[in-house]
Motif scaffolding. Sequence first.
Motif, PDB file in Angstrom:
ATOM      1  N   ARG A  56       0.848  -1.189   0.000  1.00  0.00           N
ATOM      2  CA  ARG A  56       0.000   0.000   0.000  1.00  0.00           C
ATOM      3  C   ARG A  56       0.883   1.237   0.000  1.00  0.00           C
ATOM      4  N   ASN A  57       0.548   2.193  -0.850  1.00  0.00           N
ATOM      5  CA  ASN A  57       1.178   3.505  -0.820  1.00  0.00           C
ATOM      6  C   ASN A  57       0.474   4.376   0.210  1.00  0.00           C
ATOM      7  N   ILE A  58       1.253   5.058   1.036  1.00  0.00           N
ATOM      8  CA  ILE A  58       0.695   6.022   1.981  1.00  0.00           C
ATOM      9  C   ILE A  58       1.425   7.346   1.785  1.00  0.00           C
ATOM     10  N   GLY A  97      -3.838  -8.256   3.300  1.00  0.00           N
ATOM     11  CA  GLY A  97      -2.713  -9.130   2.989  1.00  0.00           C
ATOM     12  C   GLY A  97      -1.426  -8.427   2.612  1.00  0.00           C
ATOM     13  N   ALA A  98      -1.331  -7.123   2.829  1.00  0.00           N
ATOM     14  CA  ALA A  98      -0.118  -6.394   2.457  1.00  0.00           C
ATOM     15  C   ALA A  98       1.063  -6.821   3.324  1.00  0.00           C
ATOM     16  N   THR A  99       2.228  -6.929   2.695  1.00  0.00           N
ATOM     17  CA  THR A  99       3.469  -7.188   3.428  1.00  0.00           C
ATOM     18  C   THR A  99       4.351  -5.949   3.489  1.00  0.00           C
ATOM     19  N   GLU A 100       3.964  -4.893   2.768  1.00  0.00           N
ATOM     20  CA  GLU A 100       4.784  -3.679   2.685  1.00  0.00           C
ATOM     21  C   GLU A 100       3.891  -2.451   2.704  1.00  0.00           C
ATOM     22  N   VAL A 101       4.358  -1.401   3.379  1.00  0.00           N
ATOM     23  CA  VAL A 101       3.781  -0.071   3.195  1.00  0.00           C
ATOM     24  C   VAL A 101       4.884   0.851   2.677  1.00  0.00           C
ATOM     25  N   CYS A 102       4.546   1.603   1.640  1.00  0.00           N
ATOM     26  CA  CYS A 102       5.474   2.571   1.055  1.00  0.00           C
ATOM     27  C   CYS A 102       5.008   3.953   1.500  1.00  0.00           C
ATOM     28  N   MET A 316      -2.947  -0.250  -3.758  1.00  0.00           N
ATOM     29  CA  MET A 316      -4.136   0.040  -2.940  1.00  0.00           C
ATOM     30  C   MET A 316      -4.537   1.509  -2.946  1.00  0.00           C
ATOM     31  N   GLU A 317      -3.555   2.411  -2.986  1.00  0.00           N
ATOM     32  CA  GLU A 317      -3.893   3.833  -2.947  1.00  0.00           C
ATOM     33  C   GLU A 317      -2.766   4.589  -3.627  1.00  0.00           C
ATOM     34  N   GLU A 318      -2.934   4.887  -4.916  1.00  0.00           N
ATOM     35  CA  GLU A 318      -1.876   5.551  -5.678  1.00  0.00           C
ATOM     36  C   GLU A 318      -2.382   6.919  -6.091  1.00  0.00           C
ATOM     37  N   ARG A 319      -1.812   7.964  -5.519  1.00  0.00           N
ATOM     38  CA  ARG A 319      -2.337   9.311  -5.748  1.00  0.00           C
ATOM     39  C   ARG A 319      -1.487  10.144  -6.704  1.00  0.00           C
ATOM     40  N   ILE A 320      -0.180   9.924  -6.715  1.00  0.00           N
ATOM     41  CA  ILE A 320       0.705  10.849  -7.411  1.00  0.00           C
ATOM     42  C   ILE A 320       0.520  10.760  -8.921  1.00  0.00           C
ATOM     43  N   SER A 321       0.539   9.531  -9.470  1.00  0.00           N
ATOM     44  CA  SER A 321       0.331   9.391 -10.915  1.00  0.00           C
ATOM     45  C   SER A 321      -1.081   9.810 -11.309  1.00  0.00           C
ATOM     46  N   SER A 323      -2.937  12.083 -10.008  1.00  0.00           N
ATOM     47  CA  SER A 323      -3.054  13.542 -10.040  1.00  0.00           C
ATOM     48  C   SER A 323      -2.427  14.136 -11.296  1.00  0.00           C
ATOM     49  N   ALA A 324      -1.487  13.380 -11.906  1.00  0.00           N
ATOM     50  CA  ALA A 324      -0.822  13.849 -13.121  1.00  0.00           C
ATOM     51  C   ALA A 324      -1.473  13.318 -14.385  1.00  0.00           C
ATOM     52  N   GLY A 325      -2.650  12.713 -14.241  1.00  0.00           N
ATOM     53  CA  GLY A 325      -3.417  12.337 -15.421  1.00  0.00           C
ATOM     54  C   GLY A 325      -3.461  10.861 -15.741  1.00  0.00           C
ATOM     55  N   SER A 326      -2.843  10.011 -14.911  1.00  0.00           N
ATOM     56  CA  SER A 326      -2.929   8.582 -15.173  1.00  0.00           C
ATOM     57  C   SER A 326      -4.368   8.114 -15.014  1.00  0.00           C
ATOM     58  N   THR A 327      -4.833   7.317 -15.966  1.00  0.00           N
ATOM     59  CA  THR A 327      -6.206   6.785 -15.915  1.00  0.00           C
ATOM     60  C   THR A 327      -6.191   5.266 -15.753  1.00  0.00           C
ATOM     61  N   ASN A 328      -5.058   4.720 -15.293  1.00  0.00           N
ATOM     62  CA  ASN A 328      -4.907   3.272 -15.223  1.00  0.00           C
ATOM     63  C   ASN A 328      -5.282   2.685 -13.875  1.00  0.00           C
ATOM     64  N   GLY A 329      -5.827   3.519 -12.984  1.00  0.00           N
ATOM     65  CA  GLY A 329      -6.295   3.007 -11.707  1.00  0.00           C
ATOM     66  C   GLY A 329      -5.284   3.182 -10.594  1.00  0.00           C
ATOM     67  N   GLN A 330      -5.759   2.965  -9.366  1.00  0.00           N
ATOM     68  CA  GLN A 330      -4.926   3.131  -8.181  1.00  0.00           C
ATOM     69  C   GLN A 330      -4.762   1.830  -7.413  1.00  0.00           C
ATOM     70  N   PHE A 331      -5.369   0.762  -7.897  1.00  0.00           N
ATOM     71  CA  PHE A 331      -5.285  -0.518  -7.201  1.00  0.00           C
ATOM     72  C   PHE A 331      -5.485  -1.654  -8.194  1.00  0.00           C
ATOM     73  N   MET A 332      -4.671  -2.692  -8.063  1.00  0.00           N
ATOM     74  CA  MET A 332      -4.897  -3.919  -8.816  1.00  0.00           C
ATOM     75  C   MET A 332      -4.698  -5.076  -7.840  1.00  0.00           C
ATOM     76  N   SER A 333      -5.682  -5.938  -7.750  1.00  0.00           N
ATOM     77  CA  SER A 333      -5.614  -7.039  -6.792  1.00  0.00           C
ATOM     78  C   SER A 333      -4.528  -8.030  -7.190  1.00  0.00           C
ATOM     79  N   ALA A 334      -4.094  -8.800  -6.197  1.00  0.00           N
ATOM     80  CA  ALA A 334      -3.121  -9.849  -6.478  1.00  0.00           C
ATOM     81  C   ALA A 334      -3.677 -10.846  -7.490  1.00  0.00           C
ATOM     82  N   GLN A 335      -4.969 -11.112  -7.397  1.00  0.00           N
ATOM     83  CA  GLN A 335      -5.593 -12.071  -8.326  1.00  0.00           C
ATOM     84  C   GLN A 335      -5.517 -11.560  -9.769  1.00  0.00           C
ATOM     85  N   GLU A 336      -5.748 -10.243  -9.946  1.00  0.00           N
ATOM     86  CA  GLU A 336      -5.685  -9.701 -11.301  1.00  0.00           C
ATOM     87  C   GLU A 336      -4.255  -9.658 -11.810  1.00  0.00           C
ATOM     88  N   LEU A 337      -3.313  -9.292 -10.934  1.00  0.00           N
ATOM     89  CA  LEU A 337      -1.898  -9.321 -11.327  1.00  0.00           C
ATOM     90  C   LEU A 337      -1.500 -10.723 -11.776  1.00  0.00           C
TER      91      LEU A 337
END
Length: 371
Positions: A56-58, A97-102, A316-321, A323-337
């Motif tokens: 998760r990005n914080i 199920g996160a093992t990391e926080v950024c 889980m929570e991606e804000r920086i991209s 805000s700069a116009g990314s339309t690819n989403g802020q979360f992708m589940s492990a199942q989808e990856l």
Amino acid sequence: MDPIIPEDIIERAYQGKTTKEDALFLLEVPPFKLFELADRLRQETVGETVTYVVNRNINFTNRCIGNCGFCAFCDNTGYILDIQDILEKVRDAESQGATEVCIQGGLLPNVDINFYTDIIKEVKAEFPHIHTHAFSPMEVYHAAKQTGITVGEALTMLKEAGLDTMPGTAAEILSDRVRDIICPGKLKTDEWVDVITQAHQTGINTTATIMYGHVETIEERIDHIMLIREIQKKTGGFLEFVPLTFMPYNNRIGEEMIRQGRYATPGMQDLQLYALARIILNTHIRNIQASWVKLGKKLAQVALFCGVNDLGGTLMEERISASAGSTNGQFMSAQELEWFITSSGRQPLQRNTTYKPILSNDSEQMKFKIA
């Protein structure tokens, strides 16, 4: 291998001795010949496994005293999370199920190193098993300066507080010519190198990034990757290399580009850079990561055939991209990856931040070839 790429260039690539001239030549060959070489090096280095991390990005604040021309995230009337807000986000991440926080944020004017160490201490007190991947070289430099201590002292305090690894962001392009245009208030190339090198010497592994596709030249992109290679040869502290394409929307540098009729980098150019990264960094950095947030999910999948072996995190929570116009989403589940990986004919494997596998009971561990 098709003789269109000279044997001596191929040999140097296998030896980890690709030159700048080699890289420039490789950009002139038909792209799929370049991709083939990068893909072969990928296969021989890490096999058929494609990794990802549940994280998760914080972003603890979007306020910042910086003046980066590429930033669409900064808002000096914006928010600052307190410790309890941050801990709540970590709790939510752990429940998924996160093992990391950024953890990263803007540069606040009235904070010192204790602001940063307190965040890490509080997270580690409640979640000692969660990996803390936090604070860019710019944030460490800022914290040291605000406190009146050396960068080395700041890094030691962060490590003692429980910091596990650092993101290698704030690198942008490691050229002072470029930095004077896009981020004149940010640390210079030598200062970035110094913070990263000292982090590695302190026992803090980092990632390495490049943020390309704005005012830099092709040569400056290659020089950046070559500099990352030189640092790695000295310290061995980089875990991965992550190319990040510049998002030209809602920021000053991008608005100027669009006025000139220039937009985000073409997909083929993105894939060429991923391939070059694999070739230049061969034998030095095992893991080349594609950012699905920047590229989009489908182009990130194609990048798996251009030298890439990692798809980054669930975020889980991606804000920086965004805000700069990314339309690819802020979360992708492990199942989808895993679906994207499996449908590419590769073997998915969840990893932790340091690229150690996280295996379920039914995983066939011996099939995987991972750092």
